[in-house]
Design a protein around this motif. Sequence first.
Motif, mmCIF file in Angstrom:
data_model
loop_
_atom_site.group_PDB
_atom_site.id
_atom_site.type_symbol
_atom_site.label_atom_id
_atom_site.label_comp_id
_atom_site.label_asym_id
_atom_site.label_seq_id
_atom_site.Cartn_x
_atom_site.Cartn_y
_atom_site.Cartn_z
ATOM 1 N N THR A 118 -2.031 2.480 5.188
ATOM 2 C CA THR A 118 -0.605 2.768 5.326
ATOM 3 C C THR A 118 -0.226 3.105 6.760
ATOM 4 O OG1 THR A 118 -1.010 5.053 4.668
ATOM 5 C CG2 THR A 118 -0.342 3.518 2.938
ATOM 6 N N ASP A 119 -1.142 3.660 7.520
ATOM 7 C CA ASP A 119 -0.838 3.964 8.922
ATOM 8 C C ASP A 119 -0.632 2.679 9.719
ATOM 9 O OD1 ASP A 119 -1.021 6.660 8.422
ATOM 10 O OD2 ASP A 119 -3.147 6.782 8.974
ATOM 11 N N ALA A 120 -1.465 1.672 9.461
ATOM 12 C CA ALA A 120 -1.319 0.401 10.167
ATOM 13 C C ALA A 120 -0.002 -0.286 9.802
ATOM 14 C CB ALA A 120 -2.493 -0.515 9.856
ATOM 15 N N LEU A 121 0.407 -0.207 8.512
ATOM 16 C CA LEU A 121 1.683 -0.798 8.100
ATOM 17 C C LEU A 121 2.856 -0.085 8.762
ATOM 18 C CD1 LEU A 121 1.163 -1.493 4.297
ATOM 19 C CD2 LEU A 121 1.343 -3.144 6.140
ATOM 20 N N ALA A 122 2.799 1.237 8.833
ATOM 21 C CA ALA A 122 3.873 1.997 9.477
ATOM 22 C C ALA A 122 3.959 1.651 10.954
ATOM 23 C CB ALA A 122 3.646 3.486 9.284
#
Length: 160
Positions: A51-55
Amino acid sequence: MNARAWERLLWSGAIALGVVAVVGWRRAVPELAYASPASARVPRVVTLVDTDALAHAASVATDADLFRFARHPSPIGYQPELEGAPPPPPRPPKPALQVTGIVGGPPWEAVLEGVPNREGSVLVHSGDTLSGLRVRAVHRDTVIISGMDTTWTLTVRRAW
């Protein structure tokens, strides 16, 4: 040989040709080998979403403002209340008037078709007003009508 023997000979020849044709047809196109469903299966790999990479990817896309040529936000924000009023509706089309006949002698009367808000034919005299259209004059073969910013000079419709 009699006719019955000839008939039997011809029937057996036809059956033999049919059998040869079916065998030849079956051998002409080779049968395809299909893969078994077990060999077609692909092992399923489960991956966890970061989720950090998507954000981070979402912030890069929105910060870059990919839809602007200069790659920076507009100095003026969108304000729908400043948009102009929608254009006015189109004006109704002008009627397709037709003179189908002239009746009488001086004073003449005309039979009109295509008069707005009227169905069928209408008998008019010089000076009549129909749906905002004023009949200016009725002559032996023409009718002059004015209205809707237009003046029509109509002649009698003739067959062919």
